[in-house]
Design an enzyme around this catalytic site. Sequence first.
Site, mmCIF file in Angstrom:
data_model
loop_
_atom_site.group_PDB
_atom_site.id
_atom_site.type_symbol
_atom_site.label_atom_id
_atom_site.label_comp_id
_atom_site.label_asym_id
_atom_site.label_seq_id
_atom_site.Cartn_x
_atom_site.Cartn_y
_atom_site.Cartn_z
ATOM 1 N N GLY A 1 44.164 -123.438 4.166
ATOM 2 C CA GLY A 1 43.830 -122.202 3.480
ATOM 3 C C GLY A 1 43.400 -121.126 4.449
ATOM 4 N N THR B 1 37.617 -119.530 3.016
ATOM 5 C CA THR B 1 37.819 -119.976 1.637
ATOM 6 C C THR B 1 37.000 -121.206 1.283
ATOM 7 O OG1 THR B 1 39.798 -121.148 2.409
ATOM 8 C CG2 THR B 1 40.116 -118.980 1.413
ATOM 9 N N GLU C 1 43.648 -86.898 2.380
ATOM 10 C CA GLU C 1 43.215 -87.910 1.421
ATOM 11 C C GLU C 1 43.561 -87.499 -0.007
ATOM 12 O OE1 GLU C 1 42.435 -90.610 2.660
ATOM 13 O OE2 GLU C 1 42.135 -89.872 4.695
#
EC number: 3.4.24.-
Length: 673
Positions: free
Chosen positions: A194, A198, A417
């Site tokens: 993983g 995690t 932005e």
Amino acid sequence: MNGFFKNLSLWLVIGLLMVMLFNLFNSPQGPGQSITFSDFSEMVAQGKVTAVTLEGRTVRGLSTDGSPFSSRVPDNYDLTKDLLAHGVDIDVREPEGTPMLMQILISWFPMLLLIAVWIYFMRQMQSGGGRGAMSFGKSKAKLMSDKAAKVTFQDVAGIEEAKEELQEVVQFLKDPHKFQRLGGKIPKGVLLVGPPGTGKTLLARAIAGEANVPFFNLSGSDFVEMFVGVGAARVRDMFEQGKKNAPCIIFIDEIDAVGRHRGAGLGGGHDEREQTLNQLLVEMDGFESTEGVIMVAATNRPDVLDPALLRPGRFDRQVTVPNPDILGRTQILKVHMNKVPLSDSVDAEVIARATPGFSGADLANLVNEAALIAAQLDKRVVEMEDFENAKDKVMMGKPRRSAVISEKERKTTAYHEAGHAVVAMALDGADPVHKVTIIPRGRALGLTMQLPLEDRYTYSKVQLEQNIAILMGGRLAEELVLNQLTTGAGNDIQRATDLARKMICSYGMSDTLGPLTYGENEQEIFLGREITQHKSVSEETARRIDAEVFDIVDRNYKRAKQILTDKMEVLHTMAQALLERETIDADEVIKLMAGEPAETALKPLKKKDERANKPTPTVADDGEQGDQTAKDAVAGSVTQAEDDVEGSTRTATEASTQEVVSKDTPEGDDKDR
């Protein structure tokens, strides 16, 4: 008890040596005053000496007034004639010599001391828990102590499927007959796979806390270190320890450090790591049985592991530990929130919905950051506002209030932005804008953050093209309004180009080139793949790919340009709102997109609102520009100064793109995280 007697004998030896040295260097002197031989001869001549005792070359005597004295007589000098001539009583004695045993000890003391020091260092090097120089062939596996803080499966949340598989292994260790009566065999190895953070190592610690059997843990980098050839020896010693303590569990963290694909390096079969891997393969499933020894390993790079290591009989099970979904994130947050005093307004589910792509470690860090922020404000409990600020800090970086930026660059950043935000809100199906800011954070001058409404695992062609259009929105806003192009859009262009190329070469989304993969997957050297890359695309095909990439980017460039042209009034309003407030949230963006004026769309400022403090409008020299760290499907868009700053922009598209890559190519997952 043995240690007590060992220490007692050591102190006795030290005390004896100190007494010997004291006697050696502090031999008792005779009574009386020590005088020179000249004074002694003069006293004899004057008749002031009544009696003397001769001990070798030392003479001791009494003067006529009764006071004792001592002196040394030169060699080859006949003193007795003078003494007899003056009527002095003479007594002759043998000099007190050093005892024979003491002489032997004194003569052999330096040699004995060297031998003792040599034995001491040899014992130290051969012991010391595997840390001695002579124990380099010993395994560095550490046995989990019973006194260590235990972690159980109740402390692990959000990865229920992985917990179930590992609980089965623990149950087998506790009650093997339950499975053996039907012919079942315990798995020899379990590989936890993983992304980082995690909970793979946390699961291993939970196994140690639940199994009630000896648990050894070590890192994959503990096998190959300073000396050549010790890796295989350490593997053998590790399994020897395991057999002596069977049934037991051996956990190897980051096993890719030793288990990489063979044949990748320049050393061939003589490579130290390959020799260690070969020994590990033999020990796990060779001629000798390792019954009762269960291997548990963790890695975030399963693609580079040797196939022989992954086959049944060695690692029988591969347990995937993915990033948690919204339910898993909620459970993980509740586990960590139990250790923090919370306000009644805190809702773990709301926070979980706003943190897509976060791993367990990210969520733990989020809770910790929220607690630190609340502590800095002298609060007694952690409030929802603290979690919101912590989320912004983790996703976007800490605000740089001290950064001084010119008004011209602030305006460029605001329109950049606003361009991203307007295009994102205008496209149907795109992730909604969560926040837009021109406050410098980390190494970015501003960013636009989008949050998906739900966890997303795949992306359609339409969504990917929308992401490209959003990436182009910042550059187009500068071009249309300010009539200039800056370096701030450099990273936007790079990511849009990369995404378009992946659509053609990796995802088969080209109508003309078809559902084919072009070019080899990018692999790093020495990571378990061939060193050389074979070119699998002809020059004609490469030209067609370049043309397709240009067509996709250009088509969405024009699409974004049309949106901004139609929404020019909204673009101006949003940019002015950013210049005034510096940060606008999702509700304010929605109202501005609906055409409301800024006076009614923007919320009233709070006293401690972060938007109330504006950077001083002084010319800034930013120098270096970097990427914004964000999570999967989390947005960030960066605009940089137009003059002397190299552009590097990141929008929501980057996160979305990298998540797509991570789903289809393992190496993309590693690079993203």
